[in-house]
Write a protein that holds these residues in place. Structure first.
Motif, PDB file in Angstrom:
ATOM      1  N   UNK A   9       0.817  -1.216   0.000  1.00 11.92           N
ATOM      2  CA  UNK A   9       0.000   0.000   0.000  1.00 11.92           C
ATOM      3  C   UNK A   9       0.849   1.263   0.000  1.00 11.92           C
ATOM      4  N   UNK A  10       2.137   1.137   0.345  1.00 14.01           N
ATOM      5  CA  UNK A  10       3.009   2.319   0.282  1.00 14.01           C
ATOM      6  C   UNK A  10       3.012   2.908  -1.122  1.00 14.01           C
ATOM      7  N   UNK A  51      -5.813  -5.203  -3.712  1.00 12.99           N
ATOM      8  CA  UNK A  51      -5.157  -5.423  -5.009  1.00 12.99           C
ATOM      9  C   UNK A  51      -5.957  -4.783  -6.142  1.00 12.99           C
ATOM     10  N   UNK A  52      -7.280  -4.925  -6.102  1.00 14.26           N
ATOM     11  CA  UNK A  52      -8.122  -4.282  -7.110  1.00 14.26           C
ATOM     12  C   UNK A  52      -7.958  -2.761  -7.048  1.00 14.26           C
ATOM     13  N   UNK A  53      -7.831  -2.224  -5.839  1.00 10.55           N
ATOM     14  CA  UNK A  53      -7.648  -0.778  -5.686  1.00 10.55           C
ATOM     15  C   UNK A  53      -6.389  -0.282  -6.361  1.00 10.55           C
ATOM     16  N   UNK A 107      -5.008  -1.597  -9.044  1.00 12.95           N
ATOM     17  CA  UNK A 107      -5.252  -1.609 -10.490  1.00 12.95           C
ATOM     18  C   UNK A 107      -6.064  -0.388 -10.909  1.00 12.95           C
ATOM     19  N   UNK A 108      -7.076  -0.060 -10.110  1.00 12.53           N
ATOM     20  CA  UNK A 108      -7.904   1.109 -10.421  1.00 12.53           C
ATOM     21  C   UNK A 108      -7.064   2.383 -10.397  1.00 12.53           C
ATOM     22  N   UNK A 109      -6.160   2.497  -9.424  1.00 10.22           N
ATOM     23  CA  UNK A 109      -5.283   3.673  -9.366  1.00 10.22           C
ATOM     24  C   UNK A 109      -4.420   3.774 -10.622  1.00 10.22           C
ATOM     25  N   UNK A 110      -3.941   2.635 -11.108  1.00  2.00           N
ATOM     26  CA  UNK A 110      -3.141   2.631 -12.343  1.00  2.00           C
ATOM     27  C   UNK A 110      -3.959   3.163 -13.518  1.00  2.00           C
ATOM     28  N   UNK A 111      -5.230   2.799 -13.573  1.00  2.00           N
ATOM     29  CA  UNK A 111      -6.109   3.289 -14.647  1.00  2.00           C
ATOM     30  C   UNK A 111      -6.230   4.808 -14.582  1.00  2.00           C
ATOM     31  N   UNK A 156       2.627  -2.966 -10.815  1.00  2.00           N
ATOM     32  CA  UNK A 156       3.587  -3.905 -10.224  1.00  2.00           C
ATOM     33  C   UNK A 156       3.187  -4.291  -8.804  1.00  2.00           C
ATOM     34  N   UNK A 157       2.710  -3.300  -8.017  1.00  8.18           N
ATOM     35  CA  UNK A 157       2.274  -3.581  -6.649  1.00  8.18           C
ATOM     36  C   UNK A 157       1.073  -4.521  -6.636  1.00  8.18           C
ATOM     37  N   UNK A 158       0.154  -4.320  -7.584  1.00  9.29           N
ATOM     38  CA  UNK A 158      -1.027  -5.193  -7.669  1.00  9.29           C
ATOM     39  C   UNK A 158      -0.625  -6.616  -8.021  1.00  9.29           C
ATOM     40  N   UNK A 159       0.291  -6.771  -8.956  1.00  8.84           N
ATOM     41  CA  UNK A 159       0.743  -8.108  -9.348  1.00  8.84           C
ATOM     42  C   UNK A 159       1.395  -8.832  -8.172  1.00  8.84           C
ATOM     43  N   UNK A 160       2.186  -8.108  -7.404  1.00  7.44           N
ATOM     44  CA  UNK A 160       2.795  -8.714  -6.218  1.00  7.44           C
ATOM     45  C   UNK A 160       1.725  -9.138  -5.217  1.00  7.44           C
TER      46      UNK A 160
END
Length: 503
Positions: free
Chosen positions: A243-244, A372-374, A376-380, A487-491
């Motif tokens: 989350x960092x 994790x979904x959050x 991905x949404x931030x990346x969008x 990358x954070x979501x994938x991890x």
């Protein structure tokens, strides 16, 4: 949504709302204040801004350890007093020399340490309200309500900052640089309101104030084995590390996204677009959302009738405000920070309804998956900013062009904040709920502090936005944050089974 919740939730939420209103009033103009008052470069201002955010979210770790020993209530009260002294120092206009800069830095440390004693421990108290078995299944919804209350304070903060500065300049004849201090003074007043709410409603949550020294329904026996304790702590540390990167990206709202609003976004708006920059229009929309839920979920004809009247009144209010619009309205950079809290407040019941529906079908994802979904949404959201910036010059090239530089529609930022808010609602309240549920009882204060330390690390990394703000193509700035979120979501997905095991 609000039914069958412990009374202490609403008291603690309101106390936090007052404190957050002052904090976000200050934060709405702080980055611009640093550049205007001290003549700092974007990068240097970004380092100070991110370091302050880091202190605000690092000190809850210290506050957590202290609360585990001395009790949560004492730390909350002490924190408010220390914060008040810090905001008081910021409220004094001392100019822009080295002495003034030094006093400002002392004030920032004071605010950071006071927040560390207050914020995390207040949230631990909220979590302990749900140790009572009759409230156990309301924990996630309770933290969503608590999070919504925080954002009610944040919603009005940018408007308050702008209006108090305009009043100081026009009515008192102070300079623009000195007017910033009036915005900081608002935080002092809000803390007085916050502590008043806390003590007037103390009877509803007194049983969760004392940490280990208090007994009652809030106490939780630690029956975990050493191995179970280790598994839970490792899971929390892994989540903290992920989350960092979300907070690193999300808190660009006060730095690079505010720079974008100031340097690349249109400075006026007309028609429907202009309506979005009046906070009272946003409040009317919020009333309509909640009334719509009451209209369809109301248990009596009277409640549904009241809801219908609220919707009609809100529509009439919006129609009137649209009718009296005369030309364009000025759009100032800090005002964009009102959209994130607006979306949080407006969308929280929608989020709760969706997850409630999924829960009824036994399909609601657990907190780690939501986090994790959050990401991905931030990346969008940052991909949208990337697309909006493809044809724009670099920040330094834009500065050289001056008034002739291109500016884009404010809809880009408004839409970005909407998407970021969806990510925030998936990650932040669910993350806090996850910590309060998974943390071993004897380490609850420290674990909640750990959540804030992860936020602190992310906030320190916010400075990357300021450092990148210069010669690089603008689209590449947003690409950095989008890539980190992915990358954070994938991890997170790669360790999902381990995380869901302790839920």
């Amino acid at each position: 949504m609000f039914e069958n919740q412990p009374k202490g939730l609403f008291a603690l939420a309101l106390a936090n709302t007052g404190e957050r209103f002052g904090y976000y009033t200050m934060l709405a103009v702080f980055a611009l204040f640093l550049r205007a008052n001290y003549g700092l470069t974007p990068g240097t201002a970004g380092i100070i801004y991110s370091s302050f955010l880091m202190f605000v979210y690092f000190f809850p770790l210290v506050g957590g350890f202290m609360a585990d020993k001395f009790g949560f209530g004492k730390m909350v009260t002490t924190g408010i007093i220390i914060m008040f002294l810090g905001y008081l120092l910021l409220s004094v206009p001392l100019g822009g020399d080295s002495f003034a800069l030094a006093i400002m830095l002392v004030a920032l440390v004071s605010i950071g340490f006071g927040t560390g004693l207050f914020k995390g421990n207040l949230q631990v108290m909220v979590g302990d309200l749900y140790n009572d078995p009759k409230y156990a299944d309301k924990r996630d919804a309770g933290f969503s309500i608590f999070y919504m209350a925080i954002n009610i304070g944040a919603l009005f903060a940018p408007t308050a900052a702008i209006r108090i500065m305009e009043w100081a300049q026009q009515s008192l004849g102070v300079s623009e640089n000195d007017s910033y201090h009036f915005a900081f003074a608002v935080a002092c007043a809000s803390l007085i309101l916050s502590i008043a709410i806390y003590y007037l409603s103390r009877s509803t949550f007194r049983h969760v104030e004392g940490g280990k020294k208090k007994s009652g329904i809030a106490s939780e026996e630690d029956t975990l084995s050493p191995a179970e304790t280790k598994d839970r702590l490792v899971a929390l540390i892994l989540v903290f590390g992920v989350v960092a990167f979300f907070w690193m990206s999300f808190h660009q709202n006060g730095l690079s996204l505010t720079y974008f609003a100031n340097e690349f976004t249109e400075t006026s708006a007309e028609g429907i677009k202009a309506m979005a920059f009046n906070v009272w229009n946003l409040v009317a929309i919020i009333f309509m959302v909640y009334a719509a839920f009451s209209l369809f979920q109301g248990k009596t004809a009277k409640s549904r009738g009241i809801a219908a009247l609220v919707i009609v009144a809100a529509l009439a209010f919006l129609a009137y405000n649209y009718g009296v619009l005369d030309g364009s309205v000025e759009v100032k950079a800090p005002i964009f920070q009102q959209f994130n809290p607006f979306y949080v407040v407006a969308l929280t019941p929608v989020s709760l309804a969706i997850f409630g529906w999924l829960a009824a079908k036994n399909k609601e994802p657990k907190a780690p998956r939501k986090i994790a979904y959050g990401m991905i949404v931030a990346a969008v959201a940052f991909c949208l900013m990337l697309y909006a910036s493809l044809t724009l010059p670099s920040p330094n090239e834009q500065a050289a062009l001056g008034d002739a530089g291109p500016r884009v529609s404010s809809y880009w930022l408004i839409s970005t904040y909407l998407i970021l808010t969806f990510g925030e609602l998936l990650l932040s309240p669910m993350g806090i709920s996850f910590v309060s549920k998974v943390a071993p009882p004897k380490y609850k204060g420290a674990c909640m502090g750990g959540w804030f330390v992860s936020t602190a690390i992310g906030n320190q990394l916010v400075m990357v936005g300021g450092i990148l703000w210069g010669d690089l193509p603008l689209w590449s700035v947003w690409a950095v944050f989008a890539a980190l979120c992915v990358l954070a979501a994938l991890f997170m997905f790669s360790i999902m089974k381990r995380l869901e095991k302790v839920c």
